[in-house]
Design a protein around this motif. Structure first.
Motif, PDB file in Angstrom:
ATOM      1  N   LYS A  46       0.827  -1.209   0.000  1.00 18.32           N
ATOM      2  CA  LYS A  46       0.000   0.000   0.000  1.00 18.32           C
ATOM      3  C   LYS A  46       0.865   1.265   0.000  1.00 18.32           C
ATOM      4  O   LYS A  46       0.637   2.182  -0.790  1.00 18.32           O
ATOM      5  N   THR A  47       1.866   1.266   0.892  1.00 15.19           N
ATOM      6  CA  THR A  47       2.732   2.441   0.955  1.00 15.19           C
ATOM      7  C   THR A  47       3.508   2.611  -0.350  1.00 15.19           C
ATOM      8  O   THR A  47       3.683   3.730  -0.844  1.00 15.19           O
ATOM      9  N   THR A  48       3.940   1.488  -0.904  1.00 13.84           N
ATOM     10  CA  THR A  48       4.652   1.539  -2.185  1.00 13.84           C
ATOM     11  C   THR A  48       3.784   2.191  -3.257  1.00 13.84           C
ATOM     12  O   THR A  48       4.249   3.059  -4.007  1.00 13.84           O
ATOM     13  N   LEU A  82       1.818  11.066   5.994  1.00 13.09           N
ATOM     14  CA  LEU A  82       2.412   9.790   6.386  1.00 13.09           C
ATOM     15  C   LEU A  82       1.731   9.193   7.611  1.00 13.09           C
ATOM     16  O   LEU A  82       0.927   9.819   8.281  1.00 13.09           O
ATOM     17  N   GLN A  83       2.138   7.960   7.881  1.00 17.47           N
ATOM     18  CA  GLN A  83       1.564   7.181   8.971  1.00 17.47           C
ATOM     19  C   GLN A  83       1.689   7.892  10.324  1.00 17.47           C
ATOM     20  O   GLN A  83       0.791   7.881  11.134  1.00 17.47           O
ATOM     21  N   GLN A  84       2.884   8.469  10.559  1.00 18.81           N
ATOM     22  CA  GLN A  84       3.035   9.290  11.759  1.00 18.81           C
ATOM     23  C   GLN A  84       3.087  10.737  11.323  1.00 18.81           C
ATOM     24  O   GLN A  84       3.258  11.020  10.157  1.00 18.81           O
ATOM     25  N   LEU A 158      -3.562   9.635   2.213  1.00 18.32           N
ATOM     26  CA  LEU A 158      -3.408   9.456   3.652  1.00 18.32           C
ATOM     27  C   LEU A 158      -2.969   8.023   3.924  1.00 18.32           C
ATOM     28  O   LEU A 158      -3.692   7.080   3.644  1.00 18.32           O
ATOM     29  N   ASP A 159      -1.754   7.873   4.469  1.00 17.45           N
ATOM     30  CA  ASP A 159      -1.226   6.529   4.718  1.00 17.45           C
ATOM     31  C   ASP A 159      -1.440   6.150   6.181  1.00 17.45           C
ATOM     32  O   ASP A 159      -0.691   6.593   7.053  1.00 17.45           O
ATOM     33  N   GLU A 160      -2.458   5.367   6.440  1.00 21.91           N
ATOM     34  CA  GLU A 160      -2.809   4.951   7.802  1.00 21.91           C
ATOM     35  C   GLU A 160      -2.663   6.096   8.804  1.00 21.91           C
ATOM     36  O   GLU A 160      -1.934   5.987   9.791  1.00 21.91           O
ATOM     37  N   PRO A 161      -3.380   7.205   8.553  1.00 26.10           N
ATOM     38  CA  PRO A 161      -3.133   8.401   9.376  1.00 26.10           C
ATOM     39  C   PRO A 161      -3.624   8.262  10.814  1.00 26.10           C
ATOM     40  O   PRO A 161      -3.208   9.013  11.676  1.00 26.10           O
TER      41      PRO A 161
END
Ligand SMILES: Nc1ncnc2c1ncn2[C@@H]1O[C@H](COP(=O)(O)OP(=O)(O)O)[C@@H](O)[C@H]1O
Ligand SMILES: [Mg+2]
Lengths: 258, 268
Positions: A46-48, A82-84, A158-161
């Motif tokens: 997913k991030t890729t 990003l996630q964080q 939004l990556d796993e925000p």
């Protein structure tokens, strides 16, 4: 006209000892104003995929078009959260939210005022001069959202925000983000491994299967869920049946692996 | 009710009090060591338990100190050495950081230079003294070069390592806004490494004193290093000890100043 077209993406990571195919044959389209989710177990690419769409990563094969133009030419039209939060700890909140404008040389009285107004809107008035460490996790994630929206990107990713937040904060932020994006009419791609979150927030959900990552199924959310807030959607009668459907697909994915 | 409220406050007061008392005891013992050391030195020298010609005595050093202050030579020698040291260590830290930035900038250069850095780091830099004197002439510049060269390579290695350890996601954030490599360096890499740079500054203060004193041994006709060598040559060990004590005092002051700077920067 399709807003975003992802065509035939393959991606393989090469290291000294291995070649990992992270994505295989990914094609999808997103319409303007649509909210879609990428759902799948961790490690399925997913991030890729987000990195490729935002042209931070060049795919080994395939093209990504934003409004029919290659994304590599579309600098600053895509916002990526990003996630964080990754707020710069040595910068004040104000400096943090203005960094995008500063880097793309769009910083002026108007854009600055707009960014600060957005900070206000999102419920963070009066923290401008504070440092990130003085804020709670939920507040920091909201600042990160303002930072991403400040450059007025056409597409938001939004990556796993919400994955690092406690449940209550997460539910509140889901509503806030959904409402904010609606107001600005933004197109968004959300990455998550939370089925409920995907259903509650999106118009469409792409279910990815792992190793290599490919699109396994696409679900279109029913009209009655789309037009209400994520929190209301989670409590809607239609929610649990679609939850069951996606759950079963995920289970069958697991079984396939064995 | 009020009693209950007061109790933690009272306990806290007692705690603060006990910390104060402990601090006083530490200071007391430190003073004792100081007094015992210098008075037994004085006594041993007077009673000829140690050779007063070689080991001098605190009172002789004190008298010489007053004399040298009056004739002005001490102040000018301190001035010379301090200037050289300050320049040496600023230059060493600055050049080391710049070199680290170049290595970060180009992974290719960093891979090519890697073995040379290892060799240069392992090499005793003061052994380069004679070469520096030949190249730069016997003067301030070669002494400052000694003060700098002794800290450049280790600064480069430490700072470059910290550049590389900055979380790549910070760069990802900047790149999503289309940041150039220079902007990434300025906005993330450099500020994230400030604490490391400051702590190399602390190490470099000590290193630069070594470099400069050795440099003065080799060439100078002025400075504290020269005072030591001169005292040694004319068999005036009081002068040698005086110089050593002055070096100890000023090196400590410089170190404290850098520590103060560190506290100020890290707080922000
Ligand atoms: N920089 C990289 N080098 C090598 N392999 C990678 C790299 N980044 C990710 N991968 C691999 O690619 C796959 C997909 O990773 P990722 O896109 O992070 O998945 P997700 O975000 O869905 O958890 C994983 O198997 C991961 O190990
Ligand atoms: Mg991921």
């Amino acid at each position: 006209m399709t807003f975003l077209t992802v065509e035939n993406i393959h991606h393989t990571y090469f290291t000294k000892t291995s070649a990992t195919t992270a994505l295989s044959n990914i094609s999808l389209t997103v319409e303007e104003g649509e909210f879609v989710s990428l759902l799948g177990p961790s490690g399925c690419g997913k991030t890729t995929l987000l990195s490729i769409i935002s042209s931070l990563l060049k795919p080994t094969q395939g093209t990504v078009l934003l409004e029919n133009k290659p994304v590599t030419t579309a600098k600053n039209q895509i916002g990526y959260m990003l996630q964080q939060d990754y707020l710069f700890p040595w910068k004040t909140i104000e400096e943090n939210i203005l960094i995008g404008l500063k880097l793309s040389k769009q910083l002026n009285q108007n854009t600055k005022a707009a960014a600060l107004r957005l900070l206000n809107q999102i419920g963070l008035a009066g923290v401008e001069k504070q440092l990130p460490r003085q804020l709670s996790g939920g507040m920091r994630q909201r600042v990160a959202l303002v930072r991403t929206l400040a450059t007025e990107p056409k597409l938001l990713m939004l990556d796993e925000p919400f994955s690092a937040l406690d449940y209550q904060t997460k539910l509140k932020l889901e509503d806030l983000v959904s409402q904010t994006l609606d107001e600005f009419g933004k197109t968004a791609i959300l990455v998550t491994h939370d089925i409920g979150e995907a259903i509650a927030m999106s118009d469409r959900v792409f279910l990815l299967s792992p190793s290599p990552g490919r699109i396994y199924k696409t679900f279109t959310m029913p009209e009655e869920l789309r037009n209400i807030s994520p929190f209301e959607a989670r409590n809607h009668a239609a929610f649990s049946s679609i939850f069951q459907t996606i759950w079963k697909e995920l289970e069958s994915l697991e079984r396939e692996k064995e | 009710m009020s009693e209950k409220k007061n109790k933690p406050e009272l306990l806290h007061k007692n705690y603060i009090q006990s910390l104060k008392i402990e601090k006083r005891w530490v200071g007391f013992y430190q003073a004792i060591i100081f007094i015992v050391f210098f008075s037994s030195w004085q006594l041993a020298s007077q009673k000829q338990w140690i050779d007063p010609l070689l080991f001098s005595s605190p009172s002789k050093i004190w008298n010489l100190l007053l004399e040298k202050i009056q004739d002005g030579t001490l102040v000018s020698n301190i001035g010379v050495t301090l200037t050289e040291t300050v320049f040496g260590f600023i230059l060493g830290t600055l050049l080391g950081t710049i070199l680290a930035a170049i290595l970060w900038w180009s992974p290719m250069i960093s891979r090519v230079l890697d073995p040379y850095l290892v060799i240069l780091n392992a090499m005793p830099k003061v052994a380069l003294g004679p070469i520096l004197i030949v190249a730069l002439g016997p003067g301030y510049s070669s002494i400052i070069a000694m003060g700098a060269i002794i800290s450049i390579i280790i600064t480069t290695i430490v700072v470059y390592t910290s550049f590389k350890e900055v979380d790549p996601n910070y760069l990802k954030v900047l790149q999503t806004f289309g940041a150039s490599r220079w902007q990434c360096f300025k906005e993330a890499i450099l500020p994230a490494s400030f604490p490391t740079i400051i702590s190399t500054l602390k190490v470099n203060v000590g290193l630069s004193w070594v470099g400069v004193i050795v440099g003065e041994f080799l060439v100078s006709s002025r400075g504290l290093g020269y005072m030591i060598i001169y005292g040694f040559q004319v068999f005036n060990f009081t002068l040698v000890f005086l110089s050593l004590l002055v070096i100890a005092v000023f090196a400590t002051i410089m170190y404290q100043l850098v520590e103060l700077l560190e506290k100020k920067i890290i707080k922000e």
